[in-house]
Design a protein around this motif. Structure first.
Motif, PDB file in Angstrom:
ATOM      1  N   ALA A  99      31.101  -4.935  -1.060  1.00 37.54           N
ATOM      2  CA  ALA A  99      29.831  -5.664  -1.098  1.00 37.54           C
ATOM      3  C   ALA A  99      30.010  -7.081  -0.566  1.00 37.54           C
ATOM      4  N   GLY A 100      31.160  -7.692  -0.883  1.00 34.35           N
ATOM      5  CA  GLY A 100      31.433  -9.030  -0.364  1.00 34.35           C
ATOM      6  C   GLY A 100      31.539  -9.048   1.147  1.00 34.35           C
ATOM      7  N   GLU A 127      22.608  -4.375   3.611  1.00 31.75           N
ATOM      8  CA  GLU A 127      23.323  -3.413   2.778  1.00 31.75           C
ATOM      9  C   GLU A 127      23.949  -4.071   1.551  1.00 31.75           C
ATOM     10  N   ALA A 128      24.183  -5.379   1.605  1.00 29.95           N
ATOM     11  CA  ALA A 128      24.793  -6.066   0.459  1.00 29.95           C
ATOM     12  C   ALA A 128      23.934  -5.918  -0.781  1.00 29.95           C
ATOM     13  N   LEU A 138      26.315  -1.064  -7.724  1.00 32.83           N
ATOM     14  CA  LEU A 138      27.382  -1.487  -8.636  1.00 32.83           C
ATOM     15  C   LEU A 138      26.867  -1.862 -10.016  1.00 32.83           C
ATOM     16  N   GLY A 139      25.550  -1.914 -10.175  1.00 29.16           N
ATOM     17  CA  GLY A 139      24.975  -2.231 -11.474  1.00 29.16           C
ATOM     18  C   GLY A 139      24.278  -3.567 -11.547  1.00 29.16           C
ATOM     19  N   GLY A 140      24.186  -4.276 -10.431  1.00 27.76           N
ATOM     20  CA  GLY A 140      23.524  -5.571 -10.390  1.00 27.76           C
ATOM     21  C   GLY A 140      22.067  -5.450  -9.980  1.00 27.76           C
ATOM     22  N   GLN A 148      23.619 -13.873  -4.509  1.00 31.50           N
ATOM     23  CA  GLN A 148      24.236 -12.551  -4.458  1.00 31.50           C
ATOM     24  C   GLN A 148      25.727 -12.627  -4.809  1.00 31.50           C
ATOM     25  N   LEU A 149      26.384 -13.692  -4.383  1.00 34.38           N
ATOM     26  CA  LEU A 149      27.780 -13.882  -4.747  1.00 34.38           C
ATOM     27  C   LEU A 149      27.920 -14.064  -6.257  1.00 34.38           C
TER      28      LEU A 149
END
Length: 244
Positions: free
Chosen positions: A174-175, A184-185, A192-194, A205-206
């Motif tokens: 993702a990073g 896509e991020a 991932l659950g976010g 996002q980070l």
């Protein structure tokens, strides 16, 4: 490069990838059941940037296929193998695939191994053959078409712990997407659950990825966790430097 936006330069990632690949290719060339190997994906097609992962297509003798993908059998080069999962469902019947994470210099490297028996193998049109002493034939199909021909291998169910380990290993993926400012991020962060926040600034996002890492702290995989944190720190430093 293709139409996909490439990420900012990150020479440390490119050096780690190159060092791992040089060592692993040398090991494969000395591995008796190995018939040949090629780079596929973005590296094989000449579309890679410093953030690109490794996709390897390895052709082996038919009788060696099962043992070659057994845990610990694939060469790890100078890296520490911290995660590997059976991904055979990503390929046609009679082939095998393994997705793996290695750590070099405290940073993660994702590698997708595609292992095919010589009786079924051809080199895709968009690959870069590394060595091929037996002269495996070519196909006009690109790698995506090559993988999606015919029926696929069945999906192998994963345990809850394996699934969580995979999610942790995917945080740097993702990073990578975030480095490229890819839409896509946001989708990967959601997977991932976010939260799904496609319009969010990269800083937000980070931060979401770092919160997700906090949730993996009890998983019992300190090396993968530390490598993911180091990757996100490198990502933050690179993006701030690029914006300056």
């Amino acid at each position: 490069m293709d139409a996909k936006r490439s990420g900012p330069q990150a020479p440390r990632l490119a050096e780690i990838r190159s060092r791992w690949l040089d060592a692993v290719i040398a090991a494969l060339q000395d591995d008796q059941p190995v018939v040949g190997a090629a780079l596929v994906g973005s590296l094989g097609g000449g579309r890679a940037d410093d953030w690109s992962d490794i996709d390897l297509l390895v052709v082996v003798e038919d009788a060696a296929l099962h043992d070659f993908v057994a845990p610990g059998r694939l060469p790890s080069g100078p890296g520490q193998l911290t995660f590997a999962i059976d991904a055979r469902h990503n390929g046609p019947r009679g082939t095998r695939a393994v997705s793996a994470q290695y750590i070099l210099d405290r940073l993660p490297l994702w590698v997708d191994w595609h292992v095919h028996p010589v009786s079924l193998a051809h080199w895709p049109s968009d690959c870069s053959v590394v060595f091929d002493p037996r002269g495996v034939g070519r196909t006009s199909a690109d790698f995506s078409e090559y993988l999606n021909r015919g029926q696929h291998e069945p999906f192998i169910p994963k345990s809850p712990q394996e699934h969580q380990a995979m999610l942790l290993a995917l945080v740097p993926v993702a990073g990578k997407q975030l480095a490229r400012r890819s839409p896509e991020a946001a989708r990967t962060i959601e997977f991932l659950g976010g939260p799904y926040e496609p319009e969010a600034a990269w800083e937000d996002q980070l931060a979401a990825l770092r919160r997700l890492l906090d949730g993996f702290s009890t998983l019992g995989r300190p090396d993968s966790l530390a490598a993911a944190h180091a990757f996100l720190a490198l990502l933050e430093e690179t993006l701030y430097r690029t914006a300056a």
